[in-house]
Design a protein around this motif. Structure first.
Motif, PDB file in Angstrom:
ATOM      1  N   MET A   1       0.843  -1.168   0.000  1.00 45.05           N
ATOM      2  CA  MET A   1       0.000   0.000   0.000  1.00 45.05           C
ATOM      3  C   MET A   1       0.895   1.240   0.000  1.00 45.05           C
ATOM      4  N   ARG A   2       0.471   2.218  -0.707  1.00 46.36           N
ATOM      5  CA  ARG A   2       1.239   3.462  -0.769  1.00 46.36           C
ATOM      6  C   ARG A   2       0.634   4.502   0.162  1.00 46.36           C
ATOM      7  N   PHE A   3       1.538   5.202   0.841  1.00 44.79           N
ATOM      8  CA  PHE A   3       1.132   6.252   1.763  1.00 44.79           C
ATOM      9  C   PHE A   3       1.958   7.496   1.489  1.00 44.79           C
ATOM     10  N   MET A   4       1.291   8.632   1.557  1.00 40.33           N
ATOM     11  CA  MET A   4       1.940   9.921   1.441  1.00 40.33           C
ATOM     12  C   MET A   4       2.102  10.428   2.866  1.00 40.33           C
ATOM     13  N   VAL A   5       3.328  10.752   3.227  1.00 40.04           N
ATOM     14  CA  VAL A   5       3.624  11.264   4.557  1.00 40.04           C
ATOM     15  C   VAL A   5       4.004  12.729   4.398  1.00 40.04           C
ATOM     16  N   PHE A   6       3.175  13.608   4.945  1.00 39.02           N
ATOM     17  CA  PHE A   6       3.450  15.042   4.903  1.00 39.02           C
ATOM     18  C   PHE A   6       4.081  15.442   6.224  1.00 39.02           C
ATOM     19  N   VAL A   7       5.162  16.196   6.149  1.00 38.41           N
ATOM     20  CA  VAL A   7       5.879  16.621   7.350  1.00 38.41           C
ATOM     21  C   VAL A   7       5.993  18.139   7.327  1.00 38.41           C
ATOM     22  N   ARG A   8       5.518  18.768   8.383  1.00 33.59           N
ATOM     23  CA  ARG A   8       5.649  20.221   8.517  1.00 33.59           C
ATOM     24  C   ARG A   8       6.668  20.473   9.629  1.00 33.59           C
ATOM     25  N   SER A   9       7.724  21.171   9.277  1.00 30.86           N
ATOM     26  CA  SER A   9       8.780  21.415  10.256  1.00 30.86           C
ATOM     27  C   SER A   9       9.426  22.768   9.999  1.00 30.86           C
ATOM     28  N   ALA A  10      10.315  23.137  10.901  1.00 30.50           N
ATOM     29  CA  ALA A  10      11.027  24.411  10.762  1.00 30.50           C
ATOM     30  C   ALA A  10      12.228  24.280   9.828  1.00 30.50           C
TER      31      ALA A  10
ATOM     32  N   ARG B   1      -1.147   0.541   7.088  1.00 26.35           N
ATOM     33  CA  ARG B   1      -1.039   1.813   7.813  1.00 26.35           C
ATOM     34  C   ARG B   1      -0.202   1.666   9.087  1.00 26.35           C
ATOM     35  N   GLU B   2      -0.356   0.538   9.767  1.00 25.97           N
ATOM     36  CA  GLU B   2       0.392   0.314  10.999  1.00 25.97           C
ATOM     37  C   GLU B   2       1.906   0.359  10.739  1.00 25.97           C
ATOM     38  N   GLU B   3       2.351  -0.250   9.627  1.00 25.68           N
ATOM     39  CA  GLU B   3       3.766  -0.206   9.305  1.00 25.68           C
ATOM     40  C   GLU B   3       4.207   1.228   8.991  1.00 25.68           C
ATOM     41  N   ALA B   4       3.369   1.968   8.296  1.00 19.99           N
ATOM     42  CA  ALA B   4       3.692   3.365   7.990  1.00 19.99           C
ATOM     43  C   ALA B   4       3.885   4.160   9.277  1.00 19.99           C
ATOM     44  N   VAL B   5       2.987   3.979  10.226  1.00 20.62           N
ATOM     45  CA  VAL B   5       3.082   4.691  11.506  1.00 20.62           C
ATOM     46  C   VAL B   5       4.339   4.261  12.256  1.00 20.62           C
ATOM     47  N   GLU B   6       4.612   2.971  12.300  1.00 25.74           N
ATOM     48  CA  GLU B   6       5.806   2.472  12.994  1.00 25.74           C
ATOM     49  C   GLU B   6       7.087   3.031  12.387  1.00 25.74           C
ATOM     50  N   ARG B   7       7.149   3.088  11.073  1.00 21.82           N
ATOM     51  CA  ARG B   7       8.353   3.631  10.416  1.00 21.82           C
ATOM     52  C   ARG B   7       8.533   5.111  10.745  1.00 21.82           C
ATOM     53  N   MET B   8       7.442   5.858  10.828  1.00 18.33           N
ATOM     54  CA  MET B   8       7.555   7.281  11.173  1.00 18.33           C
ATOM     55  C   MET B   8       7.999   7.462  12.618  1.00 18.33           C
ATOM     56  N   LYS B   9       7.583   6.567  13.486  1.00 19.86           N
ATOM     57  CA  LYS B   9       7.990   6.658  14.893  1.00 19.86           C
ATOM     58  C   LYS B   9       9.489   6.438  15.058  1.00 19.86           C
ATOM     59  N   ARG B  10      10.094   5.681  14.149  1.00 19.20           N
ATOM     60  CA  ARG B  10      11.532   5.382  14.231  1.00 19.20           C
ATOM     61  C   ARG B  10      12.407   6.524  13.721  1.00 19.20           C
ATOM     62  N   ILE B  11      11.805   7.498  13.050  1.00 20.29           N
ATOM     63  CA  ILE B  11      12.557   8.616  12.495  1.00 20.29           C
ATOM     64  C   ILE B  11      12.462   9.796  13.458  1.00 20.29           C
ATOM     65  N   ALA B  12      13.598  10.395  13.754  1.00 20.19           N
ATOM     66  CA  ALA B  12      13.611  11.556  14.645  1.00 20.19           C
ATOM     67  C   ALA B  12      12.985  12.744  13.925  1.00 20.19           C
ATOM     68  N   LEU B  13      11.809  13.127  14.352  1.00 22.50           N
ATOM     69  CA  LEU B  13      11.096  14.258  13.758  1.00 22.50           C
ATOM     70  C   LEU B  13      10.739  15.253  14.871  1.00 22.50           C
TER      71      LEU B  13
ATOM     72  N   VAL C   1       3.181  15.579  11.549  1.00 19.37           N
ATOM     73  CA  VAL C   1       3.243  14.529  10.538  1.00 19.37           C
ATOM     74  C   VAL C   1       1.829  14.073  10.221  1.00 19.37           C
ATOM     75  N   GLU C   2       1.526  13.996   8.936  1.00 23.46           N
ATOM     76  CA  GLU C   2       0.220  13.486   8.480  1.00 23.46           C
ATOM     77  C   GLU C   2       0.495  12.319   7.524  1.00 23.46           C
ATOM     78  N   ILE C   3      -0.164  11.192   7.786  1.00 15.43           N
ATOM     79  CA  ILE C   3       0.000   9.998   6.947  1.00 15.43           C
ATOM     80  C   ILE C   3      -1.341   9.724   6.272  1.00 15.43           C
ATOM     81  N   ARG C   4      -1.317   9.695   4.915  1.00 13.20           N
ATOM     82  CA  ARG C   4      -2.557   9.457   4.167  1.00 13.20           C
ATOM     83  C   ARG C   4      -2.314   8.377   3.125  1.00 13.20           C
ATOM     84  N   GLN C   5      -3.264   7.457   3.044  1.00 13.89           N
ATOM     85  CA  GLN C   5      -3.151   6.400   2.038  1.00 13.89           C
ATOM     86  C   GLN C   5      -3.445   6.961   0.653  1.00 13.89           C
TER      87      GLN C   5
END
Length: 76
Positions: free
Chosen positions: A1-10, A51-63, A68-72
């Motif tokens: 499954m493909r997910f778009m992860v949007f990240v808003r940061s400084a 989706r669970e894998e997408a969330v887990e992968r984002m948790k492993r990245i220092a952000l 962070v918004e994850i959308r399928q």
């Protein structure tokens, strides 16, 4: 499954640690978006099992201090 992860940061997304996604061979595309009034944004397009894998992968990245918004991505 493909997910778009949007990240808003400084800071630009390329300065964040998305290289872990590339090493795991789940990163399809990444880029920074044009800054707006809310700051810098970027995206990662990833291909994972669910989706669970997408969330887990984002948790492993220092952000730090990022929104962070994850959308399928819909398959057409």
């Amino acid at each position: 499954m493909r997910f778009m992860v949007f990240v808003r940061s400084a800071i630009p997304l390329t300065a964040l640690h998305g290289d872990a996604l590339a090493r795991a061979s789940v990163l399809l595309d990444a880029g920074d978006l044009v800054p707006d009034a809310c700051g810098v944004s970027g995206y990662w397009l990833i291909d994972v099992r669910d989706r669970e894998e997408a969330v887990e992968r984002m948790k492993r990245i220092a952000l730090p201090a990022c929104v962070v918004e994850i959308r399928q991505v819909a398959v057409v």
